[in-house]
Design an enzyme around this catalytic site. Structure first.
Site, PDB file in Angstrom:
ATOM      1  CB  SER A 174      36.189  45.348  51.252  1.00 45.52           C
ATOM      2  OG  SER A 174      34.964  45.573  50.574  1.00 45.52           O
ATOM      3  CE  LYS A 175      40.979  39.180  48.686  1.00 41.41           C
ATOM      4  NZ  LYS A 175      41.367  37.922  49.185  1.00 41.41           N
TER       5      LYS A 175
END
Ligand code: GLU
Length: 492
Positions: free
Chosen positions: A264-265
């Site tokens: 995930s970012k």
């Protein structure tokens, strides 16, 4: 066992252009590319842009440009900033193929494999809530599947908004297929939803467009991320309804953060563009993603595209998720940086050298700088930091952390050397490698200081470190005046 050489392999990368290319997308694209090359097949780029709510301006151009940067060239696909023109199976943007999907969805309706659904959002929402309350699987309740022909016709005649849904068999059967990575998969019909195939705006959903295009474009192998595995049973059914042969499926393992959650970012960069901007080399990034979920079967990790093409096989793709370890990527990128010709590196480093405030017009100096720092560089965005020592700002010599530095600088012999060097530098027009060596020789003679006692303090006074690039290069980069200043700074 070596995978057999196949004839007529055709694969595709089918991204939905969301504005940037995810590293997982890069891996999918690269695996497809490697497999096509390995098998002497064709690699298609297809743009899946049927979700009108998610369109981002310039996204397709950016995607194509990023693939090009990564060295992933397609054989068939859209042309950059033009209408599709390459390849015989175009157009390659789904938004330009709407008539095709309409034709095929109508065929499904005619053959009773799909039906019109007039349910409103409110009704669907209500059904969903009820199912939730009863702890039931959230699925369309097939309300419109039961409409009489007359009822359906009259609603259509009245122009009522509708979607078209596929009919999942209402029996206790299963959809079975064999995935190259996951093995045999069997999903009961009752687990599958009557999927929307055509939306009320006349655009197909992913499932419909994807299957029709894979068939019409002659795709033989679908290599895509694991997140699409749950959709595959519906796709298999569609192939059955159309009486088409399904392609071979290979679902790639998920990419994970260090803590094994889905990449995930929030835990780091996920866009290829981010890595590009930070000065990662395309060949390092592709080498790195190639090893996320696949391995050549030996310990070798630095592999060129050519070697990867030779070694790649679907059989060696892992089932389990692959951790995206940025430190490993940094290490690998450093390896590639050191293998890269300085000239290319200087070109690539240009924006970072500029950011650091250097006169990038001075090619010789930039080359010296890059040569001096490339040994310790992991990615090019580190340039401003690792070249700080070459800036005309006062040196920050950390004698507290490394008392040895202070002791060396404080010696009487060192002071003598600094004074002599400063004086002799003054007399020169400029300091080249040759003049510097000659000056050192004469300072040695005049002061009687030699060996480590002579060379080490000079290095520390100029760079603040005991180790580093060759001194003559350091001196040329710093220039005469800055060297004199740094020697005099030590004289108090
Ligand atoms: N459009 C889908 C995506 O964005 C493609 C999935 C597939 O390869 O079938 O990833």
């Amino acid at each position: 066992m070596e995978e057999p050489q196949l004839k007529g392999v055709k694969v595709r990368f089918a991204p939905s252009p969301t504005g940037f290319l995810h590293v997982g997308g890069l891996r999918t694209a690269y695996y497809n590319y490697l497999y096509a090359k390995k098998q002497g097949g064709t690699f298609v780029l297809r743009i899946e842009d049927t979700d009108q709510t998610r369109l981002v301006k310039g996204a397709v151009e950016n995607l194509i440009e990023t693939l090009h940067w990564a060295g992933i060239e397609y054989d068939e696909g859209p042309e950059l900033s033009k209408k599709d023109s390459r390849g015989e199976n175009g157009p390659y943007r789904q938004s330009e193929r709407l008539d095709i999907y309409t034709e095929y969805v109508n065929q499904l309706v005619e053959n009773d494999y799909a039906y019109h659904c007039f349910c409103s959002q409110e009704r669907l929402e209500k059904v969903r809530k009820q199912q939730q309350e009863m702890n039931r699987r959230s699925q369309y309740d097939k309300h419109c599947r039961k409409l009489s022909k007359e009822e359906r016709m009259s609603r259509l005649d009245a122009g009522m908004p509708h979607v078209i849904r596929m009919k999942i068999p209402e029996d206790d059967g299963t959809v079975e297929f064999s995935d190259k990575v996951r093995g045999e998969v069997a999903i009961p019909h009752e687990n599958l939803d009557d999927q929307i195939l055509m939306k009320s705006d006349g655009f197909p959903t992913y499932h419909m467009a994807n299957v029709v295009d894979d068939h019409l474009m002659g795709i033989t192998h679908v290599i895509r991320g694991e997140e699409w595995l749950p959709s595959t049973p519906k796709h298999i059914l569609l192939y059955e309804y159309f009486d088409w042969e399904p392609p071979v499926f290979a679902h790639l393992p998920l990419l994970l953060n260090e803590d094994r959650s889905k990449l995930s970012k929030r835990q780091g960069d996920v866009a290829v563009e981010d890595y590009r901007e930070k000065g990662y080399l395309p060949e390092a990034l592709t080498n790195f993603v190639a090893l996320l979920g696949w391995s050549p079967g030996d310990d070798e990790e630095i592999l060129s595209t050519k070697e990867l093409i030779r070694k790649f096989s679907l059989d060696r793709i892992n089932k389990s998720g692959a951790v995206f370890n940025v430190e490993k990527l940094q290490w690998m990128n450093g390896m590639y940086i050191r293998e890269t010709e300085t000239d290319r590196l200087v070109d690539l480093a240009q924006p970072f050298l500029e950011e650091a405030g250097f006169d990038t017009g001075n090619r010789r100096k930039m080359t010296l700088i890059i040569d001096a720092v490339k040994e310790n560089l992991r990615y090019l965005a580190e340039i401003p930091e690792v070249t700080e020592v070459f800036q005309p700002t006062p040196l920050n010599i950390d004698t507290e952390a490394e008392p040895e530095l202070g002791e060396m600088l404080a010696k009487d012999s060192s002071k003598q050397v600094f004074a002599a060097l400063a004086d002799q530098f003054e007399e020169q027009e400029e300091i080249t490698k040759d003049t510097f060596m000659a000056i050192m020789k004469s300072v040695q003679k005049d002061t009687g200081v030699k060996g480590k006692d002579l060379w080490m303090p000079v290095r520390i006074a100029l760079t603040g470190e005991m180790h580093g690039p060759e001194l003559p290069a350091v001196i040329e980069i710093l220039g005469k005046d800055l060297c004199i200043k740094r020697f005099r700074d030590q004289l108090g």
